[in-house]
Write an enzyme that holds these catalytic residues in place. Structure first.
Site, PDB file in Angstrom:
ATOM      1  N   GLU A 145      -6.214   5.259  13.454  1.00 42.01           N
ATOM      2  CA  GLU A 145      -7.153   4.370  14.156  1.00 42.01           C
ATOM      3  C   GLU A 145      -7.815   4.997  15.372  1.00 42.01           C
ATOM      4  OE1 GLU A 145      -3.199   3.597  16.208  1.00 42.01           O
ATOM      5  OE2 GLU A 145      -3.867   3.901  14.134  1.00 42.01           O
ATOM      6  N   ARG A 194       0.827  -1.195   0.000  1.00 44.17           N
ATOM      7  CA  ARG A 194       0.000   0.000   0.000  1.00 44.17           C
ATOM      8  C   ARG A 194       0.871   1.259   0.000  1.00 44.17           C
ATOM      9  NH1 ARG A 194      -3.705  -1.260   5.172  1.00 44.17           N
ATOM     10  NH2 ARG A 194      -1.728  -2.230   5.798  1.00 44.17           N
ATOM     11  N   ASP A 199      -2.877  -6.754  15.043  1.00 44.03           N
ATOM     12  CA  ASP A 199      -2.125  -5.496  15.041  1.00 44.03           C
ATOM     13  C   ASP A 199      -2.465  -4.630  16.244  1.00 44.03           C
ATOM     14  OD1 ASP A 199      -4.640  -4.678  14.282  1.00 44.03           O
ATOM     15  OD2 ASP A 199      -4.021  -3.675  12.432  1.00 44.03           O
ATOM     16  N   HIS A 204      -1.100   2.194  16.196  1.00 38.34           N
ATOM     17  CA  HIS A 204      -1.344   1.043  17.077  1.00 38.34           C
ATOM     18  C   HIS A 204      -0.293   0.976  18.189  1.00 38.34           C
ATOM     19  CE1 HIS A 204      -4.477  -0.392  14.404  1.00 38.34           C
ATOM     20  NE2 HIS A 204      -3.651  -0.366  13.385  1.00 38.34           N
TER      21      HIS A 204
END
Length: 375
Positions: free
Chosen positions: A122, A20, A274, A100
């Protein structure tokens, strides 16, 4: 309009088989319109089937090294910095990526030591509690979880040799999904579409009501508790762990004894790995070595599952992240956090402080409000 942040870096991802990239050419054009010059590391988009020429056409400058991309005022990435990237962190850098930190305390320490302002996709959170920048990758990871599980159920891959949809006169696979959020719903939806027998568990009964209204195929909802999980796992062919707590380490909901009692050759896919994983026997794996066996059960625990389909994932990610990236570029981290509660909740570190309450709790560290740390 001149932007507060004049230069943006897009480095190439270096996590194992992470194809990505954090920005598409269309995203470059939006930054150009804002007045921010974009510097893309050479080959950054190759894994996602985006050429350097496409970035140049959109207005970006291709730079030869990671150091060149990281030297800009703001850097957007996909995954957390690896140890070999820690040297690029510095006080005048704004980093916007998946972090994370509860699962990667070494990354947290590097960000604190460098006094980098780091915003985590996130933990950007809307008033209704939804996580708009986690959602697209959760959707893809959920769909991939079922796909991976079906593959490793095949006997040549070490599985029980069970076909998800069975065959006329033969029972289909039994798939257990723990967690009915974006990951769990998408995993269950794909499994049901493959004609598997699906059981999805969650503590939120309203969410289970919603799932019941929209799911197709052989789908059963159950209130999640230890006894219910023990019973369904004893018959499961495929278990998908999809438990998430925003900003915090995932809770362990499946014990080692539960895994030990599963059928030989069954498969576990822990999408929460993760965030530390929600199954006691999982540890993070990579796309090059995605599985291992424990207690006769195949474990798949790749930490960057959407990286397996980087073209789809890159466009889905940019669709979600771009408006927030543009806001940070236009106003700076401090201005954006002051204007947007969602971005304020996304700020994880600033000026050597932990600025996210869930992350501070998990790392047993002092919490300083983003407003104070950024000031």
């Amino acid at each position: 309009m001149d932007s507060f942040i004049k230069t943006l870096g897009v480095p190439k991802e270096i996590k194992t088989l992470e194809g990505r990239v954090s920005l598409t050419p269309d995203g470059v054009r939006e930054f150009e319109r804002l007045g921010t010059q974009v510097f893309v590391e050479q080959g950054a988009g190759e894994g996602a089937s985006i050429s350097d020429a496409e970035y140049v056409t959109a207005g970006a400058t291709i730079v030869p090294t990671a150091a060149d991309a990281w030297s800009q005022q703001m850097v957007v990435k996909v995954k957390e910095p690896k140890a070999e990237e820690f040297g690029f962190l510095r006080p005048d850098l704004t980093l916007f990526t998946y972090l994370h930190l509860s699962a990667y305390p070494a990354v947290a320490q590097a960000l604190l030591k460098s006094k980098t302002t780091a915003i985590a996709y996130e933990t950007v959170q809307l008033e209704d509690g939804s996580l708009p920048l986690l959602a697209p990758m959760s959707e893809i990871a959920g769909r991939l979880a079922t796909q991976a599980g079906a593959h490793f159920l095949e006997r040549p891959q070490g599985g029980r040799g069970v076909l998800m949809g069975g065959a006329p006169g033969v029972r289909p696979a039994k798939v257990v999904v723990i967690g009915a959020g974006n990951v769990g719903y998408n995993a269950a939806w794909i499994a049901a579409g493959m004609q598997a027998e699906v059981i999805i568990l969650d503590k939120n009964l309203d969410r289970l009501r919603y799932i019941e209204q929209i799911c197709i195929g052989r789908t059963t909802t159950l209130a999640s508790n230890r006894g219910a999980i023990e019973r369904v796992l004893a018959e499961a062919d495929l278990l998908i762990g999809a438990v998430l707590v925003a900003g915090a380490r995932a809770p362990i909901v499946v014990s080692e004894d539960m895994v030990r009692n599963m059928k030989r050759g069954s498969v576990i896919v822990d999408v929460a790995v993760d965030q530390g994983g929600c199954i006691a026997t999982t540890h993070e794996t990579t796309h090059t070595e995605p599985v291992y066996e424990m207690h006769g059960v195949i474990h798949y625990a790749v930490g960057n599952m959407p990286g397996a389909v980087p073209n789809t994932s890159t466009y889905a990610l940019t669709n979600a992240t771009l408006p927030y990236q543009l806001q940070v570029a236009a106003l700076g981290a401090r201005g954006a956090a002051a204007q947007s509660e969602a971005i304020r909740l996304g700020v994880n570190t600033a000026n050597g402080h932990i600025t996210s309450e869930p992350v501070a709790r998990e790392l047993v560290a002092e919490f300083v409000s983003p407003q104070d740390a950024l000031a």
